[in-house]
Write a protein that holds these residues in place. Structure first.
Motif, PDB file in Angstrom:
ATOM      1  N   ALA A   1       0.822  -1.213   0.000  1.00  0.00           N
ATOM      2  CA  ALA A   1       0.000   0.000   0.000  1.00  0.00           C
ATOM      3  C   ALA A   1       0.857   1.264   0.000  1.00  0.00           C
ATOM      4  O   ALA A   1       0.495   2.267  -0.610  1.00  0.00           O
ATOM      5  CB  ALA A   1      -0.936   0.002   1.214  1.00  0.00           C
ATOM      6  N   ASP A   2       1.991   1.210   0.680  1.00  0.00           N
ATOM      7  CA  ASP A   2       2.890   2.367   0.751  1.00  0.00           C
ATOM      8  C   ASP A   2       3.869   2.426  -0.420  1.00  0.00           C
ATOM      9  O   ASP A   2       4.734   3.295  -0.451  1.00  0.00           O
ATOM     10  CB  ASP A   2       3.685   2.345   2.060  1.00  0.00           C
ATOM     11  N   GLN A   3       3.756   1.499  -1.351  1.00  0.00           N
ATOM     12  CA  GLN A   3       4.611   1.441  -2.543  1.00  0.00           C
ATOM     13  C   GLN A   3       6.097   1.405  -2.188  1.00  0.00           C
ATOM     14  O   GLN A   3       6.917   2.145  -2.735  1.00  0.00           O
ATOM     15  CB  GLN A   3       4.310   2.598  -3.479  1.00  0.00           C
ATOM     16  N   VAL A   4       6.444   0.508  -1.254  1.00  0.00           N
ATOM     17  CA  VAL A   4       7.833   0.388  -0.809  1.00  0.00           C
ATOM     18  C   VAL A   4       8.787   0.052  -1.962  1.00  0.00           C
ATOM     19  O   VAL A   4       9.870   0.626  -2.029  1.00  0.00           O
ATOM     20  CB  VAL A   4       7.944  -0.628   0.356  1.00  0.00           C
ATOM     21  N   PRO A   5       8.435  -0.842  -2.905  1.00  0.00           N
ATOM     22  CA  PRO A   5       9.370  -1.085  -4.008  1.00  0.00           C
ATOM     23  C   PRO A   5       9.676   0.178  -4.815  1.00  0.00           C
ATOM     24  O   PRO A   5      10.812   0.412  -5.203  1.00  0.00           O
ATOM     25  CB  PRO A   5       8.658  -2.130  -4.872  1.00  0.00           C
TER      26      PRO A   5
ATOM     27  N   GLY B   1      13.426   4.666  -5.998  1.00  0.00           N
ATOM     28  CA  GLY B   1      13.766   6.095  -5.982  1.00  0.00           C
ATOM     29  C   GLY B   1      15.008   6.372  -5.163  1.00  0.00           C
ATOM     30  O   GLY B   1      15.870   7.155  -5.565  1.00  0.00           O
ATOM     31  N   VAL B   2      15.116   5.727  -4.012  1.00  0.00           N
ATOM     32  CA  VAL B   2      16.314   5.898  -3.179  1.00  0.00           C
ATOM     33  C   VAL B   2      17.548   5.400  -3.926  1.00  0.00           C
ATOM     34  O   VAL B   2      18.593   6.056  -3.936  1.00  0.00           O
ATOM     35  CB  VAL B   2      16.148   5.157  -1.833  1.00  0.00           C
ATOM     36  N   ALA B   3      17.429   4.240  -4.568  1.00  0.00           N
ATOM     37  CA  ALA B   3      18.561   3.696  -5.317  1.00  0.00           C
ATOM     38  C   ALA B   3      18.941   4.597  -6.489  1.00  0.00           C
ATOM     39  O   ALA B   3      20.123   4.874  -6.719  1.00  0.00           O
ATOM     40  CB  ALA B   3      18.228   2.293  -5.827  1.00  0.00           C
ATOM     41  N   PHE B   4      17.937   5.081  -7.227  1.00  0.00           N
ATOM     42  CA  PHE B   4      18.209   5.937  -8.379  1.00  0.00           C
ATOM     43  C   PHE B   4      18.906   7.223  -7.966  1.00  0.00           C
ATOM     44  O   PHE B   4      19.951   7.581  -8.512  1.00  0.00           O
ATOM     45  CB  PHE B   4      16.904   6.249  -9.116  1.00  0.00           C
ATOM     46  N   PHE B   5      18.335   7.926  -6.998  1.00  0.00           N
ATOM     47  CA  PHE B   5      18.928   9.204  -6.598  1.00  0.00           C
ATOM     48  C   PHE B   5      20.232   9.011  -5.840  1.00  0.00           C
ATOM     49  O   PHE B   5      21.124   9.852  -5.911  1.00  0.00           O
ATOM     50  CB  PHE B   5      17.920  10.037  -5.805  1.00  0.00           C
ATOM     51  N   GLY B   6      20.356   7.895  -5.120  1.00  0.00           N
ATOM     52  CA  GLY B   6      21.635   7.585  -4.476  1.00  0.00           C
ATOM     53  C   GLY B   6      22.724   7.363  -5.515  1.00  0.00           C
ATOM     54  O   GLY B   6      23.845   7.875  -5.401  1.00  0.00           O
ATOM     55  N   PHE B   7      22.387   6.598  -6.548  1.00  0.00           N
ATOM     56  CA  PHE B   7      23.352   6.354  -7.624  1.00  0.00           C
ATOM     57  C   PHE B   7      23.638   7.638  -8.385  1.00  0.00           C
ATOM     58  O   PHE B   7      24.786   7.939  -8.724  1.00  0.00           O
ATOM     59  CB  PHE B   7      22.799   5.289  -8.574  1.00  0.00           C
TER      60      PHE B   7
ATOM     61  N   LEU C   1      21.791  -1.347  -3.845  1.00  0.00           N
ATOM     62  CA  LEU C   1      21.233  -0.174  -3.188  1.00  0.00           C
ATOM     63  C   LEU C   1      19.712  -0.282  -3.093  1.00  0.00           C
ATOM     64  O   LEU C   1      19.115   0.027  -2.060  1.00  0.00           O
ATOM     65  CB  LEU C   1      21.642   1.097  -3.935  1.00  0.00           C
ATOM     66  N   TRP C   2      19.073  -0.776  -4.152  1.00  0.00           N
ATOM     67  CA  TRP C   2      17.627  -0.968  -4.138  1.00  0.00           C
ATOM     68  C   TRP C   2      17.241  -2.012  -3.098  1.00  0.00           C
ATOM     69  O   TRP C   2      16.294  -1.808  -2.331  1.00  0.00           O
ATOM     70  CB  TRP C   2      17.139  -1.394  -5.521  1.00  0.00           C
ATOM     71  N   LEU C   3      17.970  -3.128  -3.051  1.00  0.00           N
ATOM     72  CA  LEU C   3      17.659  -4.175  -2.085  1.00  0.00           C
ATOM     73  C   LEU C   3      17.839  -3.679  -0.652  1.00  0.00           C
ATOM     74  O   LEU C   3      17.045  -3.998   0.234  1.00  0.00           O
ATOM     75  CB  LEU C   3      18.545  -5.401  -2.326  1.00  0.00           C
ATOM     76  N   THR C   4      18.871  -2.885  -0.407  1.00  0.00           N
ATOM     77  CA  THR C   4      19.095  -2.336   0.921  1.00  0.00           C
ATOM     78  C   THR C   4      17.961  -1.404   1.324  1.00  0.00           C
ATOM     79  O   THR C   4      17.429  -1.494   2.436  1.00  0.00           O
ATOM     80  CB  THR C   4      20.437  -1.583   0.971  1.00  0.00           C
ATOM     81  N   ALA C   5      17.581  -0.499   0.425  1.00  0.00           N
ATOM     82  CA  ALA C   5      16.491   0.423   0.716  1.00  0.00           C
ATOM     83  C   ALA C   5      15.188  -0.335   0.940  1.00  0.00           C
ATOM     84  O   ALA C   5      14.421  -0.029   1.856  1.00  0.00           O
ATOM     85  CB  ALA C   5      16.331   1.437  -0.416  1.00  0.00           C
TER      86      ALA C   5
ATOM     87  N   LEU D   1      10.899  -2.238   4.456  1.00  0.00           N
ATOM     88  CA  LEU D   1      10.074  -3.375   4.865  1.00  0.00           C
ATOM     89  C   LEU D   1      10.270  -3.657   6.352  1.00  0.00           C
ATOM     90  O   LEU D   1       9.316  -4.006   7.062  1.00  0.00           O
ATOM     91  CB  LEU D   1      10.405  -4.613   4.028  1.00  0.00           C
ATOM     92  N   GLY D   2      11.480  -3.475   6.850  1.00  0.00           N
ATOM     93  CA  GLY D   2      11.736  -3.635   8.285  1.00  0.00           C
ATOM     94  C   GLY D   2      10.963  -2.624   9.112  1.00  0.00           C
ATOM     95  O   GLY D   2      10.451  -2.947  10.190  1.00  0.00           O
ATOM     96  N   ALA D   3      10.863  -1.404   8.612  1.00  0.00           N
ATOM     97  CA  ALA D   3      10.090  -0.379   9.321  1.00  0.00           C
ATOM     98  C   ALA D   3       8.613  -0.749   9.364  1.00  0.00           C
ATOM     99  O   ALA D   3       7.948  -0.560  10.393  1.00  0.00           O
ATOM    100  CB  ALA D   3      10.285   0.977   8.648  1.00  0.00           C
ATOM    101  N   GLU D   4       8.094  -1.275   8.255  1.00  0.00           N
ATOM    102  CA  GLU D   4       6.693  -1.717   8.235  1.00  0.00           C
ATOM    103  C   GLU D   4       6.479  -2.857   9.227  1.00  0.00           C
ATOM    104  O   GLU D   4       5.492  -2.882   9.966  1.00  0.00           O
ATOM    105  CB  GLU D   4       6.291  -2.183   6.828  1.00  0.00           C
TER     106      GLU D   4
END
Length: 144
Positions: free
Chosen positions: A38-42, A47-53, A90-94, A99-102
Motif C-alpha cells: 500500500a505504501d509502494q515500498v518497491p 527512488g532511493v537507489a536511483f537518486f543515491g546512484f 542499493l535498491w535491495l538495501t532500501a 520493509l523492516g520499518a513496516e
C-alpha cells in the motif's frame, strides 16, 4: 473504562516481541507485507537507489578531477564502469530497511501493552498510529 475492544489477537498481552506466538507473527508478516504494498515500498526503494546512484556521479567526477590535478599524466589509468547492475544492491538495501520499518510498526500493533521506552501509556494515548490500536479494532488505520 476503555471503549477499545480487544479481539482475539495472538500475543495481545505480550510484554516483548519474543512472547508473540507463531500465529501472531504470521499476522504481523501479512499486515507488514500489505502495508508495504500500500505504501509502494518497491517504488520508494527504487527512488532511493536511483537518486543515491545519481548523487555518486558528481562525487566521482570531483575525485577524478582532483586526482588529475596532483597525479602525473603518465600514471593516470583510471577507468570506471557504470551500469544498472550497480543499482541492485542499493535498491535491495532500501527495500529491506523500508520493509523492516513496516514490520516494526505491525509488531508494535500486535501487542496491547506499551513496549516503548518511558512510562507505559494506555491504548489511545501513546501518540503513535500503530501503537494506539490493535489489529481489527475500530482505531486500526489498516482496517478496511
Amino acid at each position: 473504562m476503555s471503549d477499545v475492544r480487544r479481539p482475539d489477537v495472538p500475543g495481545v498481552d505480550a510484554d516483548k516481541p519474543t512472547e508473540i506466538p507463531a500465529a501472531g507473527w504470521w499476522q504481523v508478516i501479512r499486515r507488514a507485507w500489505a502495508e508495504a504494498k500500500a505504501d509502494q515500498v518497491p517504488l520508494l526503494a527504487a527512488g532511493v537507489a536511483f537518486f543515491g546512484f545519481l548523487s555518486l556521479f558528481p562525487a566521482v567526477v570531483a575525485a577524478v578531477l582532483a586526482y588529475g590535478l596532483v597525479a602525473d599524466p603518465s600514471q593516470i589509468r583510471f577507468t570506471y564502469r557504470l551500469g544498472p547492475a550497480r543499482d541492485a544492491p542499493l535498491w535491495l538495501t532500501a527495500y529491506a530497511v523500508l520493509l523492516g520499518a513496516e514490520t516494526n510498526a505491525e509488531t508494535e500493533q500486535q501487542t496491547a501493552r506499551d513496549t516503548t521506552k518511558g512510562n507505559p501509556r494506555p491504548l489511545g494515548q501513546r501518540n503513535a498510529v500503530k501503537a494506539d490500536s490493535i489489529p481489527g479494532s475500530r482505531a486500526d488505520p489498516g482496517r478496511s
